[in-house]
Write an enzyme that holds these catalytic residues in place. Sequence first.
Site, mmCIF file in Angstrom:
data_model
loop_
_atom_site.group_PDB
_atom_site.id
_atom_site.type_symbol
_atom_site.label_atom_id
_atom_site.label_comp_id
_atom_site.label_asym_id
_atom_site.label_seq_id
_atom_site.Cartn_x
_atom_site.Cartn_y
_atom_site.Cartn_z
ATOM 1 N N SER A 102 -11.287 -0.914 -0.859
ATOM 2 C CA SER A 102 -10.038 -0.931 -0.105
ATOM 3 C C SER A 102 -10.299 -1.227 1.363
ATOM 4 C CB SER A 102 -9.325 0.424 -0.219
ATOM 5 O OG SER A 102 -8.530 0.496 -1.361
ATOM 6 N N HIS A 108 -3.714 5.997 3.487
ATOM 7 C CA HIS A 108 -4.500 4.861 3.026
ATOM 8 C C HIS A 108 -3.998 3.549 3.631
ATOM 9 C CE1 HIS A 108 -5.850 1.786 0.046
ATOM 10 N NE2 HIS A 108 -6.941 2.540 0.016
ATOM 11 N N ASP A 136 0.837 -1.196 0.000
ATOM 12 C CA ASP A 136 0.000 0.000 0.000
ATOM 13 C C ASP A 136 0.876 1.252 0.000
ATOM 14 O OD1 ASP A 136 -2.365 1.804 0.804
ATOM 15 O OD2 ASP A 136 -3.274 -0.178 0.876
#
Length: 679
Positions: free
Chosen positions: A377, A181, A126
């Site tokens: 996600s 994220h 990520d």
Amino acid sequence: MLYLLAAGIILLFSSAFSVAAQQFDEVIVFLKDKKIPSVIKANSIVKQSYRRIVVRVPEGKDPEEFMKKLKSQPDVGLVIPNYIIKKQLIPNDTYYPNQWYLPLIGMENAWDITTGSSTVYVAVLDTGVDFDHPEIRPNIWLNPEEICDDGLDNDGNGYKDDCYGFNAVAGSGSAVDGDGHGTHVSGIIGAVGNNGQGVAGINWNVKIIPCKFLDDSGNGRLNDLLECLNYIKSLQTDKGIPITVINGSYGFYGDSTLLTVDCLENPNTEKCLIQSIGAVFVAAAGNMNENNDRTLFFPCDYSTVLDNVICVGATDRNDQKTAYSNYGSNSVSMFAPGGSLDGTGDCFEYMVQNLNILSNATNIDDTNNYACISGTSQATPMVSGAVALLKASESTLDTAGLIRRVLSTGDNFITLSGYSKTCNRVNVYNALVNESSAKLCFSQFIGEDLSGYYHNVGVIGIGVEKVFTLDIKSTGSVPLNISGVSLQTGTVYQIQSNGCSGSYNFGEECSIVLSVRSTTAGNVTDTLTINTNSSYGDLQIRLTALAENLPDINAFTAVPSSGAPPLNVRFTFNVSDADGDSMNCYLDADGDGTYDITVLGCDGSYERIYTYTAEGNYTAVLKVIDSQGGVSTATVNISVKAGDGGGGCSMSKSNDTGITAGLFILLALIAYRRFKVQF
């Protein structure tokens, strides 16, 4: 964009209790008067209070049979199990009451079994992770052989300063998250729970290994992703770290050549690295509401060729597919909560509404540690977390066993038919206790309204028979038994052939072929009953179709129909609709599935020019769709070849009864490909 939760907001929650198990060794007997039946032995009475007594089930006696015997006694009014009840392990984290998705997937019961293990390793590919976050730092893997930030490769593994994972974007150093994220995803998997602050992760004890291939704006290169996969593989092969699961909350559109890569010749491609690592790889389905069976989305679509890939779509808190989630009856393995809003509002407001996914965020300015985000996600780490917790509970399960358990024990919703392989939404508690029941899923879409379940066959031409198929797959840990299939009336609708009869193990499927034909206009319905041993029992599905006059293609010609390139072809067509419905006309001149010429609101005669620049034989397709969804098509053949003379060609035509969307495949280079974070 992340929307962060300001520190200092205090929320209250209340405890809850639940039945912990269905097994029992005592029963409660409610007497009609004070007389105790003779079948109850004095030494089996545990407690007695007026007309209520607690009786121990005799050793070796089936509890259910014992209850039946007691209920048959004339002096007994009621007999119920004396269930063992205990408080669920509800964490005291400040914002836990706003993590609506955790109770939904069974975490409060799951945590009674295990809260995780530091011997379970989860790789997160990520934007990196904020390894200074107080709720994540205890669960981040630290390379014990590396000296941080000294610019050297102390452990000789080929990666400098990989203390907390690796930064493939920079080429050295730890996987520092400048976006948030990766931290949000990691928090869902493994934020420390029951610590009196913030949020709870699915695993309170786990080891997360981050690898950063997405930069601080959420974009990345394929080469850096491959570097991350090679890094994870090296930890496994060189350091002996057993990677249980890899979380892939990213995605890109590609072509089918990625599915057919020969791993003997190209072992360092994404597909082949995922395969060779052998861990459970959990991929995001994507956020464009597209069918991944048609428009290939990676790494999700690797699930069609690799046994160790789970692709995850997103559901809302009502267990419905979200408006944004990609889907695919052959590519998307299962669903998990992903939140239902687009992330354009205030995080606190979302917390009150309990709509988005609340988790940890990068602590950029020492005031904001949490964020509300929705997307596949966020659904993906729900499943990764489930796999990790299951491994902590049953360390002997291998990759295949972990995948089979998680997929087959999810909560079954047939309204996810047509959207996934299993119609199951992850349930962590069910996975831990190896819940056993028969489940099913249709390859075709099944809807639900106030009248029950239905399948919309679409528009049919008056007097025209349409044949359609319902494919049923067994998706539970117990074989699906189908004992009968029938129609309520069987007049307009007919069962052409029934291939669904008998027992079907997980993943096995069968087909029912039906037809519908109506001589009058209007809606035509019937009810299909499928007798099963699933929780749906005798499942009833209302079949519905609209009979009407389909659009008429009165003429469709191409002049010239052959010649040398560049060849300018004049297409002429005339269309009408007997019902007066509005129509749209779409011309696919080269037969590649995309529309080259569009005429909205068409009715009457039209001429359009298309230029063929390459040699070849083409089939041009004219599709006319009316406002009711009725479809008619016609085709003409075009030959483009050097030295050919000109000629004319007229149409062949047919009627269809449903809209087929054009297939748009975004081709991308294999060497370098842009990625976008799937918020």
